[in-house]
Design an enzyme around this catalytic site. Structure first.
Site, short mmCIF file in Angstrom:
data_model
loop_
_atom_site.label_atom_id
_atom_site.label_comp_id
_atom_site.label_asym_id
_atom_site.label_seq_id
_atom_site.Cartn_x
_atom_site.Cartn_y
_atom_site.Cartn_z
N TYR A 33 0.42 -0.98 -0.04
CA TYR A 33 0.21 -0.18 -0.13
C TYR A 33 0.38 0.97 0.24
CZ TYR A 33 0.78 0.75 5.22
OH TYR A 33 1.16 1.13 5.97
N HIS A 102 -1.09 -21.03 0.32
CA HIS A 102 -0.16 -20.09 -0.08
C HIS A 102 0.75 -19.79 -1.04
CE1 HIS A 102 -0.88 -21.38 4.84
NE2 HIS A 102 0.06 -20.47 4.96
N LYS A 149 6.58 -2.14 1.74
CA LYS A 149 5.37 -1.46 3.26
C LYS A 149 4.15 -1.80 2.80
CE LYS A 149 3.57 2.93 2.87
NZ LYS A 149 3.14 2.89 4.35
N GLU A 182 12.19 2.75 14.58
CA GLU A 182 10.65 3.54 13.61
C GLU A 182 10.15 3.73 15.02
OE1 GLU A 182 9.81 3.21 9.74
OE2 GLU A 182 9.60 0.47 10.01
N LEU A 207 11.15 2.28 7.69
CA LEU A 207 10.30 2.05 5.88
C LEU A 207 11.10 3.47 5.57
CD1 LEU A 207 7.34 1.34 3.99
CD2 LEU A 207 7.09 2.88 5.52
N1 PMP Z 1 7.22 3.64 8.75
C1 PMP Z 1 6.07 3.78 9.02
C2 PMP Z 1 5.89 1.89 9.79
C3 PMP Z 1 4.84 3.95 8.18
O1 PMP Z 1 4.08 2.67 8.08
C4 PMP Z 1 4.87 5.36 7.26
C5 PMP Z 1 4.25 5.67 7.30
N2 PMP Z 1 3.53 5.33 6.01
C6 PMP Z 1 6.30 5.56 8.39
C7 PMP Z 1 7.50 5.06 8.73
C8 PMP Z 1 6.46 6.82 7.25
O2 PMP Z 1 6.26 7.28 5.53
P1 PMP Z 1 6.36 8.14 4.68
O3 PMP Z 1 6.76 9.15 5.31
O4 PMP Z 1 6.42 7.78 3.56
O5 PMP Z 1 4.15 8.34 5.14
#
Ligand code: PMP
Length: 293
Positions: A33, A102, A149, A182, A207
């Site tokens: 996503y 699966h 993602k 994060e 991410l």
């Molecule tokens: N880390 C995670 C786990 C996230 O879900 C998100 C938001 N999608 C982010 C970081 C930040 O990413 P972005 O700046 O692309 O929204």
């Protein structure tokens, strides 16, 4: 006004918008996503989001449902139909529908595509940014490919719930070595006592946030030094400032971590400045009501 979703080729009111019970997104979280910000009716950082989507799809060998330009058209049409001036647009691509099993379906099935959008009052974010947010920490128990993602977000869901039950806005994941990875839906940052911005390198452990990339550019343009390296929880507790970034929140200063005050316990000036600067560095797309293929 009922909200409109795009589902596999059709724009439908949410109560009629449905996916198949054997969609692999539902069965296995076999889907990826993106969430993009909408500001003043315009899609923010579309190209960067489309590039990350392409990478997520290719890492999982899911076919792209449309070319990036056609996806952009659908995103803008969902924004328009929902009259979103400020808010977010959400896009999910699943591996498609097949009898539950699966392994990837053979022969391959067409990927599924769902897009929704919703308004967010910008005043909410502004008030939160002025007050600063509380963060709690939780062990990082996720798999080692969180750079993709995917909608497999159960650890993130549980972490965010823990934050909310603790009266905090976000939970920071901490790895087994005591380093912050994060947030549950945001990237994590600190400003050290000598004024260096630190955020974890975008390897497989986080991410690669689109907002994170733009904030690095904005900080460097302001002459603020940025180091991409892991930082520990104890370093964060001793930091001058800390903040989070994401497309849905932009930059939000942190005032406490696990109840410990960060800096002087007020929203930090550098985080606040980066929040102000953000949209000068982001890319804006056109806001057009277009016919949709
Ligand atoms: N880390 C995670 C786990 C996230 O879900 C998100 C938001 N999608 C982010 C970081 C930040 O990413 P972005 O700046 O692309 O929204």
């Amino acid at each position: 006004m009922s909200r409109i979703a795009y589902v596999n080729g059709r724009y439908l009111p949410h109560r009629q918008a449905a996916i198949h019970v054997e969609d692999r997104g539902l069965q296995f979280a076999d889907s990826v996503y993106e969430v993009c910000e909408v500001k003043d009716g315009r899609l923010v950082d579309e190209d960067r989001h489309m590039a990350r989507l392409a990478r997520s799809l290719s890492e999982l060998r899911i076919a792209s449902p449309r070319k990036p330009a056609a996806l952009g058209t659908i995103l803008r049409e969902v924004i328009r139909r929902n009259r979103v001036a400020n808010g977010i647009v959400y896009l999910q691509v699943t591996r498609g529908v097949a009898p539950r099993g699966h392994a990837f379906p053979t022969p391959a099935v067409p990927p599924g595509l769902v897009v929704t959008a919703r308004s967010i009052d910008p005043a909410e974010g502004a008030a939160r940014a002025r007050a600063g947010i509380a963060v709690v920490t939780t062990p990082d128990n996720r798999w080692d490919r969180v750079d993709i993602k995917t909608v497999g977000l159960l650890p993130n869901v549980l972490a965010k719930q823990k934050a909310h039950e603790s009266g905090a806005f976000e939970a920071w994941f901490v790895d087994e070595n005591g380093f912050v990875t994060e947030g549950s839906s945001t990237n994590a940052w600190i400003l050290t006592s000598d004024g260096i911005l630190v955020t974890r390198p975008a390897e497989h452990g986080i991410l690669r946030g689109i907002t994170r990339g733009v904030v690095i550019e904005a900080a460097e343009a302001e002459g603020i030094a940025v180091e991409e390296r892991p930082f520990s929880l104890s370093e964060a507790l001793a930091a001058k400032e800390a903040f989070i970034t994401a497309s849905s929140t932009i930059v939000l200063p942190i005032v406490t971590v696990d109840g410990h005050r960060i800096g002087d316990g007020k929203a930090g000036p550098i985080a606040t400045r980066l929040r102000e600067l953000y949209h000068r560095h982001a890319q804006y797309g056109p806001c057009r009501a277009t016919a949709v293929a």
